[in-house]
Design an enzyme around this catalytic site. Structure first.
Site, PDB file in Angstrom:
ATOM      1  CE1 TYR A 157      77.398  51.492 -16.674  1.00 67.03           C
ATOM      2  CE2 TYR A 157      76.412  49.576 -17.715  1.00 67.03           C
ATOM      3  CZ  TYR A 157      77.523  50.340 -17.422  1.00 67.03           C
ATOM      4  OH  TYR A 157      78.760  49.960 -17.885  1.00 67.03           O
ATOM      5  CG  ASP A 256      69.732  51.265 -22.391  1.00 65.36           C
ATOM      6  OD1 ASP A 256      69.609  50.098 -22.811  1.00 65.36           O
ATOM      7  OD2 ASP A 256      70.774  51.711 -21.887  1.00 65.36           O
ATOM      8  CE  LYS A 283      73.248  43.570 -20.497  1.00 61.62           C
ATOM      9  NZ  LYS A 283      74.414  43.531 -19.681  1.00 61.62           N
TER      10      LYS A 283
HETATM   11  N1  PMP Z   1      72.503  49.821 -20.984  1.00 65.71           N
HETATM   12  C1  PMP Z   1      72.059  49.003 -20.017  1.00 65.71           C
HETATM   13  C2  PMP Z   1      70.658  49.186 -19.483  1.00 65.71           C
HETATM   14  C3  PMP Z   1      72.889  47.993 -19.529  1.00 65.71           C
HETATM   15  O1  PMP Z   1      72.454  47.186 -18.558  1.00 65.71           O
HETATM   16  C4  PMP Z   1      74.186  47.837 -20.080  1.00 65.71           C
HETATM   17  C5  PMP Z   1      75.138  46.758 -19.620  1.00 65.71           C
HETATM   18  N2  PMP Z   1      74.813  46.065 -18.500  1.00 65.71           N
HETATM   19  C6  PMP Z   1      74.604  48.733 -21.069  1.00 65.71           C
HETATM   20  C7  PMP Z   1      73.739  49.712 -21.492  1.00 65.71           C
HETATM   21  C8  PMP Z   1      75.973  48.632 -21.675  1.00 65.71           C
HETATM   22  O2  PMP Z   1      76.096  47.501 -22.469  1.00 65.71           O
HETATM   23  P1  PMP Z   1      77.542  46.850 -22.758  1.00 65.71           P
HETATM   24  O3  PMP Z   1      78.010  46.273 -21.457  1.00 65.71           O
HETATM   25  O4  PMP Z   1      77.277  45.820 -23.801  1.00 65.71           O
HETATM   26  O5  PMP Z   1      78.416  47.948 -23.240  1.00 65.71           O
END
Ligand code: PMP
Length: 446
Positions: A157, A256, A283
């Site tokens: 994700y 990521d 985060k």
């Molecule tokens: N990458 C990862 C691994 C995530 O867990 C998340 C959100 N949980 C995101 C990207 C997207 O971040 P945001 O919700 O701040 O757009």
């Protein structure tokens, strides 16, 4: 007459409703104007709790119930709530004005701190969410390489822009062969071209990754890798061979670290001994305020350096590098010393060990997995190694355990994954969660 699983779930719902009438009222009023809840991630049956405030490692809902917070706002609240250093930094920044249409210097301080911590970061830029961070990192990789496609992992994700919303949670009957997954759009409304632009890779299978990356190398701008920290274990050899495969094929590796940066001062990349070309963050680096960031190799990142004339690359945003976010993020990072990480990671080990001993003692087919202060509970008796094994886990106990834990004063994410400890927690809180899980699972034993 013997009570059944369904009876027990119905009784949980009844007790939940009795304990949270104000939350129910908020939900009913809110759904008339908000299409559901404030965001999809808050939704669970019968309705989500509305929280009133947080303090340290505790949350208090609008009906006056107290919970130990093991969700920590999707892992972002690493210091818990109302940490005095963060509150103070935010107050001081507020007194200077909120946003002034010019740099304030604080964004430079946070950039310096990030580059000091993460060895692969020569340069960094800030935006407002993890989604924006991966969007700009992918765009940069395309621009730098001149190639159109990206590769991502099945089940990974990276936020909610089209090209990464592919094969996030594909139904198994559409997912294709395990060693060469299909590219499956995840949400309605995604551009029909998105799936064609993505090569989907399987986790934990270096032979397949090598075959697919080599086959597509001339059209791949990057491989973007979500280590699914706290959710899916990663073998060090796999992670390191991913770095080798991408390097050998001259394809950029984007790591990521939006969640995984929680595992140590230098992040997942330091723990696993790899140097990605680009990294995305989000985060907790914003101290609880909206944030995203991406950075890495100077020769790639400098496409955004227009100080010596236009490069043709551009990344902006009204609230990017927001001063309050920068101040809160810097204050948060300053608390996160090597000792703080060691403390959090020890607590995480204690929790996972305690939960797994509990499952073994009671012959429950479940496991607590994770890394550092991140953890998930999966109901399965097979090793979870990739998206397919995650998809096969038994989901029936998740909701009853989540609601049962609320009754025991423990707030986890409602999927029981992406949970996280916070610095104000002590061993008593962790042991309390282990006891509470034991208590709830006993109620549901046949
Ligand atoms: N990458 C990862 C691994 C995530 O867990 C998340 C959100 N949980 C995101 C990207 C997207 O971040 P945001 O919700 O701040 O757009």
């Amino acid at each position: 007459m013997k009570t059944t699983f369904i009876d027990n779930v119905a009784a949980l719902h009844e007790r939940y409703r009795a304990a949270s009438p104000r939350s129910r009222e908020c939900f009913e009023q809110g759904r008339a104007v908000m299409c559901g809840t404030a965001k999809g991630a808050y939704l669970y049956e019968p309705y989500p709790l509305t929280m009133q405030r947080g303090e340290g490692c505790f949350l208090y809902d609008v009906d006056g119930q107290q919970f130990v917070d093991f969700a920590n706002h999707h892992t972002a609240q690493v210091l818990g709530h109302r940490h005095p250093a963060v509150d103070e930094a935010v107050r001081a920044q507020l007194e200077r004005g909120i946003v002034l249409g010019a740099p304030l210097g604080i964004e430079m301080e946070l950039s310096q701190e990030m580059c000091r911590r993460v060895a692969s970061l020569d340069r960094i830029r800030f935006c407002n969410s993890g989604t924006e961070a991966t969007l700009h990192a992918v765009r940069l990789a395309r621009g730098f390489s001149g190639r159109p496609k990206i590769a991502k992992f099945e089940g990974g994700y990276h936020g909610s822009h089209d090209v990464v919303e592919v094969s996030v949670a594909p139904p198994l009957d559409k997912a294709g062969p395990e060693t060469e997954p299909n590219s499956v759009p995840t949400a309605g409304g995604i551009s029909p071209n998105a799936a064609e632009e993505v090569v989907v890779l399987p986790y934990d299978d270096e032979a397949s990754v090598e075959r697919l990356v080599t086959r597509h190398r001339h059209e791949l701008a990057c491989v973007i890798f979500d280590p699914k920290a706290g959710f899916l274990p990663q073998r060090k050899e796999f992670v390191q061979s991913l770095r080798e495969i991408t390097r050998k094929n001259d394809v950029l590796l984007i790591l990521d670290e939006i969640v995984s940066f929680r595992v140590g001062v230098g992040g997942f990349q330091e723990c696993y001994g790899i140097t990605p070309d680009l990294t995305t963050f989000g985060k907790f680096i914003g101290g609880g305020f909206p944030v995203g960031a991406f950075g890495g190799r100077a020769d790639v990142m400098d496409l955004f350096d227009n100080t010596r004339g236009s490069t043709g690359f551009f990344q902006s945003g009204t609230f990017s590098a927001h001063p309050i976010t920068m101040a809160a993020g810097l204050a948060t990072l300053k608390q996160l010393t090597p000792d703080a990480f060691a403390y959090l990671n020890d607590l995480g080990d204690r929790l996972r060990t305690g939960l797994n001993e509990l499952f073994d003692r009671n012959s429950i087919a479940a496991r607590a997995i994770g890394i550092g202060s991140l953890f998930s509970i999966h109901f399965t008796d097979e090793d979870v190694v990739n998206y397919r094994s995650l998809a096969r886990t038994d989901k029936t106990m998740i909701h009853p355990l989540f609601l049962g834990l609320l009754e025991q004063g423990q707030f986890l994410s409602h999927g029981l994954s992406m949970n996280a400890l916070s610095l104000p927690m002590q061993t008593g809180h962790v042991d309390g969660l282990i006891d509470a899980v034991g208590h709830v699972l006993t109620e549901f034993r046949p």
